[in-house]
Write a protein that holds these residues in place. Structure first.
Motif, PDB file in Angstrom:
ATOM      1  N   ARG A  92       0.849  -1.184   0.000  1.00  0.00           N
ATOM      2  CA  ARG A  92       0.000   0.000   0.000  1.00  0.00           C
ATOM      3  C   ARG A  92       0.885   1.235   0.000  1.00  0.00           C
ATOM      4  N   ALA A  93       0.258   2.385  -0.220  1.00  0.00           N
ATOM      5  CA  ALA A  93       0.996   3.647  -0.205  1.00  0.00           C
ATOM      6  C   ALA A  93       1.513   3.939   1.207  1.00  0.00           C
ATOM      7  N   MET A  94       2.723   4.442   1.282  1.00  0.00           N
ATOM      8  CA  MET A  94       3.311   4.840   2.555  1.00  0.00           C
ATOM      9  C   MET A  94       2.731   6.183   2.979  1.00  0.00           C
ATOM     10  N   LEU A 130       3.432   5.810 -10.847  1.00  0.00           N
ATOM     11  CA  LEU A 130       4.165   6.736 -11.719  1.00  0.00           C
ATOM     12  C   LEU A 130       3.512   6.852 -13.089  1.00  0.00           C
ATOM     13  N   LYS A 131       3.003   5.750 -13.609  1.00  0.00           N
ATOM     14  CA  LYS A 131       2.317   5.799 -14.905  1.00  0.00           C
ATOM     15  C   LYS A 131       1.110   6.729 -14.834  1.00  0.00           C
ATOM     16  N   ILE A 165       9.668   1.409   0.027  1.00  0.00           N
ATOM     17  CA  ILE A 165      10.320   2.124  -1.079  1.00  0.00           C
ATOM     18  C   ILE A 165       9.906   3.579  -0.978  1.00  0.00           C
ATOM     19  N   LEU A 166      10.875   4.470  -1.068  1.00  0.00           N
ATOM     20  CA  LEU A 166      10.575   5.880  -1.263  1.00  0.00           C
ATOM     21  C   LEU A 166      10.589   6.118  -2.769  1.00  0.00           C
ATOM     22  N   CYS A 167       9.551   6.748  -3.294  1.00  0.00           N
ATOM     23  CA  CYS A 167       9.430   6.979  -4.725  1.00  0.00           C
ATOM     24  C   CYS A 167       8.979   8.419  -4.958  1.00  0.00           C
ATOM     25  N   GLY A 168       9.668   9.094  -5.841  1.00  0.00           N
ATOM     26  CA  GLY A 168       9.283  10.456  -6.168  1.00  0.00           C
ATOM     27  C   GLY A 168       9.712  10.817  -7.573  1.00  0.00           C
ATOM     28  N   HIS A 169       9.179  11.946  -8.061  1.00  0.00           N
ATOM     29  CA  HIS A 169       9.552  12.401  -9.398  1.00  0.00           C
ATOM     30  C   HIS A 169       9.615  13.923  -9.449  1.00  0.00           C
ATOM     31  N   ASP A 170      10.248  14.411 -10.496  1.00  0.00           N
ATOM     32  CA  ASP A 170      10.392  15.853 -10.695  1.00  0.00           C
ATOM     33  C   ASP A 170       9.521  16.357 -11.839  1.00  0.00           C
ATOM     34  N   GLY A 171       8.597  15.522 -12.313  1.00  0.00           N
ATOM     35  CA  GLY A 171       7.751  15.880 -13.442  1.00  0.00           C
ATOM     36  C   GLY A 171       8.242  15.297 -14.753  1.00  0.00           C
ATOM     37  N   ARG A 172       9.454  14.830 -14.747  1.00  0.00           N
ATOM     38  CA  ARG A 172      10.045  14.240 -15.953  1.00  0.00           C
ATOM     39  C   ARG A 172      10.518  12.814 -15.708  1.00  0.00           C
ATOM     40  N   ARG A 173      11.268  12.637 -14.650  1.00  0.00           N
ATOM     41  CA  ARG A 173      11.855  11.343 -14.337  1.00  0.00           C
ATOM     42  C   ARG A 173      11.646  11.050 -12.857  1.00  0.00           C
ATOM     43  N   ALA A 174      11.444   9.775 -12.561  1.00  0.00           N
ATOM     44  CA  ALA A 174      11.256   9.354 -11.176  1.00  0.00           C
ATOM     45  C   ALA A 174      12.527   8.712 -10.645  1.00  0.00           C
ATOM     46  N   CYS A 175      12.583   8.598  -9.333  1.00  0.00           N
ATOM     47  CA  CYS A 175      13.700   7.923  -8.686  1.00  0.00           C
ATOM     48  C   CYS A 175      13.166   7.104  -7.517  1.00  0.00           C
ATOM     49  N   ILE A 182       7.239  12.894   1.226  1.00  0.00           N
ATOM     50  CA  ILE A 182       5.909  12.289   1.057  1.00  0.00           C
ATOM     51  C   ILE A 182       4.892  13.345   0.609  1.00  0.00           C
ATOM     52  N   LYS A 183       4.963  14.535   1.185  1.00  0.00           N
ATOM     53  CA  LYS A 183       4.027  15.605   0.793  1.00  0.00           C
ATOM     54  C   LYS A 183       4.249  16.016  -0.660  1.00  0.00           C
ATOM     55  N   ARG A 184       5.488  16.023  -1.107  1.00  0.00           N
ATOM     56  CA  ARG A 184       5.803  16.406  -2.489  1.00  0.00           C
ATOM     57  C   ARG A 184       5.412  15.322  -3.479  1.00  0.00           C
ATOM     58  N   ASN A 185       5.361  14.067  -3.008  1.00  0.00           N
ATOM     59  CA  ASN A 185       5.105  12.907  -3.866  1.00  0.00           C
ATOM     60  C   ASN A 185       4.019  12.020  -3.273  1.00  0.00           C
ATOM     61  N   PRO A 186       2.815  12.541  -3.051  1.00  0.00           N
ATOM     62  CA  PRO A 186       1.786  11.748  -2.376  1.00  0.00           C
ATOM     63  C   PRO A 186       1.382  10.502  -3.166  1.00  0.00           C
ATOM     64  N   GLY A 187       1.256   9.383  -2.447  1.00  0.00           N
ATOM     65  CA  GLY A 187       0.782   8.140  -3.039  1.00  0.00           C
ATOM     66  C   GLY A 187       1.790   7.365  -3.854  1.00  0.00           C
ATOM     67  N   LEU A 188       3.030   7.837  -3.928  1.00  0.00           N
ATOM     68  CA  LEU A 188       4.025   7.167  -4.768  1.00  0.00           C
ATOM     69  C   LEU A 188       4.911   6.182  -4.003  1.00  0.00           C
ATOM     70  N   SER A 189       5.225   6.467  -2.760  1.00  0.00           N
ATOM     71  CA  SER A 189       6.058   5.566  -1.960  1.00  0.00           C
ATOM     72  C   SER A 189       5.214   4.401  -1.469  1.00  0.00           C
ATOM     73  N   ALA A 190       5.866   3.282  -1.183  1.00  0.00           N
ATOM     74  CA  ALA A 190       5.138   2.062  -0.846  1.00  0.00           C
ATOM     75  C   ALA A 190       5.713   1.391   0.393  1.00  0.00           C
TER      76      ALA A 190
END
Length: 147
Positions: free
Chosen positions: A3-5, A96-97, A59-69, A39-47
């Motif tokens: 689930r989302a972190m 991310l999709k 997993i921490l997951c985030g993106h800058d609008g172009r590429r994720a990390c 988390i606030k900058r990338n809501p729902g992306l980390s798991a």
């Protein structure tokens, strides 16, 4: 179950990080305030993955609008080899999709044999056509490795 972190997971995720041999924690970025900002900058992306009532993967997951990390991808040692890492990665891919992000990157320490084998098995490409650079803006943001 993946689930989302949320920030309610922070203490358990931090404890997971601290339990993993060789895991690198940054003093500022991985603090409660640093993760809350992420988390606030990338809501729902980390798991996170919850098994037997406890968080065993994250997993921490985030993106800058172009590429994720992806950052700090980990599974508790006693829960490895059960597909948890793969399920979390796929969760992040789908999130991310939805954000219309088309490429994901990550960094894995050369000494992280388990992690590097996992990424190769997942079909990730080890790049040898570029150099990775970074520049520290905050000297207090130290990386400490678990023993």
């Amino acid at each position: 179950m993946v689930r989302a972190m949320t920030m309610d997971d922070y203490d358990d995720v931090y404890a997971l990080w601290m339990s993993i041999h060789g895991f690198g924690i940054r003093s500022v970025d991985d603090s409660r305030e640093g993760i809350e900002r992420f988390i606030k900058r990338n809501p729902g992306l980390s798991a996170v993955d919850v098994e037997d009532g406890k968080i065993v993967g994250a997993i921490l997951c985030g993106h800058d609008g172009r590429r994720a990390c992806l950052y700090h991808v980990c599974v508790s040692e006693e829960y490895r080899m059960h597909g948890i890492g793969k399920k979390m990665v796929l969760f992040c891919y789908e999130a991310l999709k939805k954000e219309k992000i088309n490429k994901v990157c990550l960094n894995a320490f050369v000494t992280n044999e388990v992690g590097n084998k996992f990424w190769q098995k997942m079909g990730w490409t080890l790049r040898d056509d570029m150099n990775y650079y970074d520049h520290t803006l905050n000297e207090e943001n130290l990386t400490i490795f678990n023993k």
